[in-house]
Structures are given as structure tokens and as C-alpha cells.
Design a protein around this motif. Structure first.
Motif, short mmCIF file in Angstrom:
data_model
loop_
_atom_site.label_atom_id
_atom_site.label_comp_id
_atom_site.label_asym_id
_atom_site.label_seq_id
_atom_site.Cartn_x
_atom_site.Cartn_y
_atom_site.Cartn_z
N LYS A 30 41.18 55.02 46.27
CA LYS A 30 40.65 53.76 45.72
C LYS A 30 40.68 52.62 46.75
CE LYS A 30 41.21 54.07 40.73
NZ LYS A 30 41.85 53.44 39.56
N LYS A 31 41.77 52.52 47.47
CA LYS A 31 41.89 51.44 48.45
C LYS A 31 40.84 51.57 49.54
CE LYS A 31 45.32 49.21 51.41
NZ LYS A 31 46.69 49.24 51.90
N GLN A 32 40.63 52.78 50.03
CA GLN A 32 39.63 53.02 51.08
C GLN A 32 38.22 52.78 50.55
OE1 GLN A 32 41.03 57.00 51.74
NE2 GLN A 32 41.89 56.48 53.76
N ALA A 33 37.96 53.25 49.31
CA ALA A 33 36.63 53.07 48.73
C ALA A 33 36.33 51.59 48.51
CB ALA A 33 36.51 53.84 47.42
N ALA A 34 37.32 50.85 48.04
CA ALA A 34 37.13 49.41 47.84
C ALA A 34 36.85 48.72 49.18
CB ALA A 34 38.36 48.80 47.18
N ALA A 35 37.59 49.10 50.21
CA ALA A 35 37.35 48.52 51.54
C ALA A 35 35.95 48.89 52.03
CB ALA A 35 38.42 49.00 52.52
N TYR A 36 35.54 50.12 51.80
CA TYR A 36 34.20 50.57 52.20
C TYR A 36 33.12 49.71 51.54
CZ TYR A 36 30.22 53.74 52.85
OH TYR A 36 29.01 54.28 53.19
N LEU A 37 33.34 49.37 50.28
CA LEU A 37 32.39 48.55 49.53
C LEU A 37 32.58 47.05 49.74
CD1 LEU A 37 32.53 50.61 46.23
CD2 LEU A 37 30.48 50.24 47.63
N THR A 43 38.07 45.19 41.28
CA THR A 43 36.63 45.26 41.04
C THR A 43 36.17 46.72 41.00
OG1 THR A 43 36.26 43.10 42.05
CG2 THR A 43 34.35 44.57 41.92
N LEU A 44 36.71 47.54 41.86
CA LEU A 44 36.38 48.97 41.85
C LEU A 44 36.76 49.58 40.50
CD1 LEU A 44 35.36 51.53 43.26
CD2 LEU A 44 37.67 51.83 44.17
N ASN A 45 37.94 49.25 40.00
CA ASN A 45 38.37 49.75 38.69
C ASN A 45 37.41 49.30 37.58
OD1 ASN A 45 40.65 51.16 39.57
ND2 ASN A 45 41.92 49.32 39.50
N LEU A 46 36.95 48.06 37.67
CA LEU A 46 35.99 47.54 36.70
C LEU A 46 34.69 48.33 36.77
CD1 LEU A 46 35.22 45.29 34.65
CD2 LEU A 46 34.42 43.97 36.61
N TRP A 47 34.19 48.61 37.96
CA TRP A 47 32.95 49.37 38.13
C TRP A 47 33.10 50.77 37.55
CZ3 TRP A 47 30.54 48.36 43.64
CH2 TRP A 47 30.21 47.00 43.75
N ILE A 48 34.27 51.39 37.75
CA ILE A 48 34.51 52.74 37.23
C ILE A 48 34.40 52.73 35.70
CG2 ILE A 48 36.27 54.52 36.93
CD1 ILE A 48 37.21 53.80 39.82
N ARG A 49 34.95 51.69 35.07
CA ARG A 49 34.89 51.59 33.61
C ARG A 49 33.49 51.20 33.12
NH1 ARG A 49 39.64 48.79 34.60
NH2 ARG A 49 38.66 46.79 34.09
N ARG A 50 32.85 50.30 33.85
CA ARG A 50 31.58 49.73 33.39
C ARG A 50 30.38 50.65 33.64
NH1 ARG A 50 30.65 43.68 34.86
NH2 ARG A 50 32.22 43.52 33.25
N ASP A 71 26.95 55.40 48.53
CA ASP A 71 25.73 54.83 49.10
C ASP A 71 24.53 55.10 48.19
OD1 ASP A 71 27.19 54.00 51.30
OD2 ASP A 71 26.55 55.68 52.57
N GLU A 72 24.44 56.32 47.67
CA GLU A 72 23.33 56.68 46.79
C GLU A 72 23.40 55.86 45.49
OE1 GLU A 72 19.83 58.58 45.99
OE2 GLU A 72 20.98 58.73 47.83
N PHE A 73 24.60 55.71 44.93
CA PHE A 73 24.79 54.90 43.72
C PHE A 73 24.32 53.46 43.97
CE2 PHE A 73 27.37 51.83 41.40
CZ PHE A 73 27.11 52.18 40.09
N MET A 74 24.73 52.89 45.09
CA MET A 74 24.35 51.51 45.40
C MET A 74 22.83 51.39 45.55
SD MET A 74 27.13 49.84 45.26
CE MET A 74 26.76 48.28 46.04
N LYS A 75 22.23 52.35 46.19
CA LYS A 75 20.79 52.33 46.38
C LYS A 75 20.06 52.42 45.04
CE LYS A 75 17.29 55.33 48.16
NZ LYS A 75 17.07 56.65 48.68
N ASP A 76 20.54 53.30 44.15
CA ASP A 76 19.91 53.49 42.86
C ASP A 76 20.11 52.31 41.91
OD1 ASP A 76 19.08 55.97 43.73
OD2 ASP A 76 20.62 57.09 42.63
#
Length: 78
Positions: A30-37, A43-50, A71-76
Motif C-alpha cells: 500500500k505504501k509503495q502504491a500510494a507513493a507511485y500514485l 486516499t488509496l484506502n478510500l479508492w479501494i472502498r469507493r 496505470d490501466e485503471f487510471m487511463k480507463d
């Protein structure tokens, strides 16, 4: 002379970028993914729920993410 300095600068930048890409793990926590984004873990936890289609794998309470799927999720979802 300026062309040589510019070429050297570009080579240095590309070498740094390649090094950063090769250091990225196949799966991020989670920490790495949040940093990547460039967002907080909260906020990452919120996105996972939402967003039910947000790409992650949960195994025993551990979340893992792949950069190419994010990346694909963000693009879509632009």
C-alpha cells in the motif's frame, strides 16, 4: 560544446530513469502504491472502498498492487 553538454545531460537522465524502473518491485504494498500514485495511503484506502474495480490482490489482509494494472485503471477512469 553545448550539444555535448546537452547529450551528456540526457544520457544521465535516461540512466537514472532506467535505474528507477528496474528497482520497482513486481508487486507493491500500500505504501509503495500510494507513493507511485502520489497520494496518501488514506486516499488509496478510500479508492479501494469507493472503486470496486480498483486493481489489487488481498491475501490474508495484505494488499498488493501492480503498476501496469494501476496505470490501466487510471487511463480507463480519466
Amino acid at each position: 560544446m553545448q550539444d555535448e553538454a546537452l547529450l551528456s545531460e540526457i544520457k544521465s537522465y535516461v540512466a537514472k530513469a532506467v535505474k528507477q524502473l528496474s528497482c520497482q518491485p513486481a508487486f507493491m504494498n500500500k505504501k509503495q502504491a500510494a507513493a507511485y500514485l502520489n497520494i496518501s495511503v488514506n486516499t488509496l484506502n478510500l479508492w479501494i472502498r469507493r472503486f470496486p474495480n480498483f486493481p489489487y490482490v488481498e491475501i490474508g489482509g495484505c494488499y498488493r498492487f501492480k503498476a501496469d494494472q494501476i496505470d490501466e485503471f487510471m487511463k480507463d477512469n480519466q
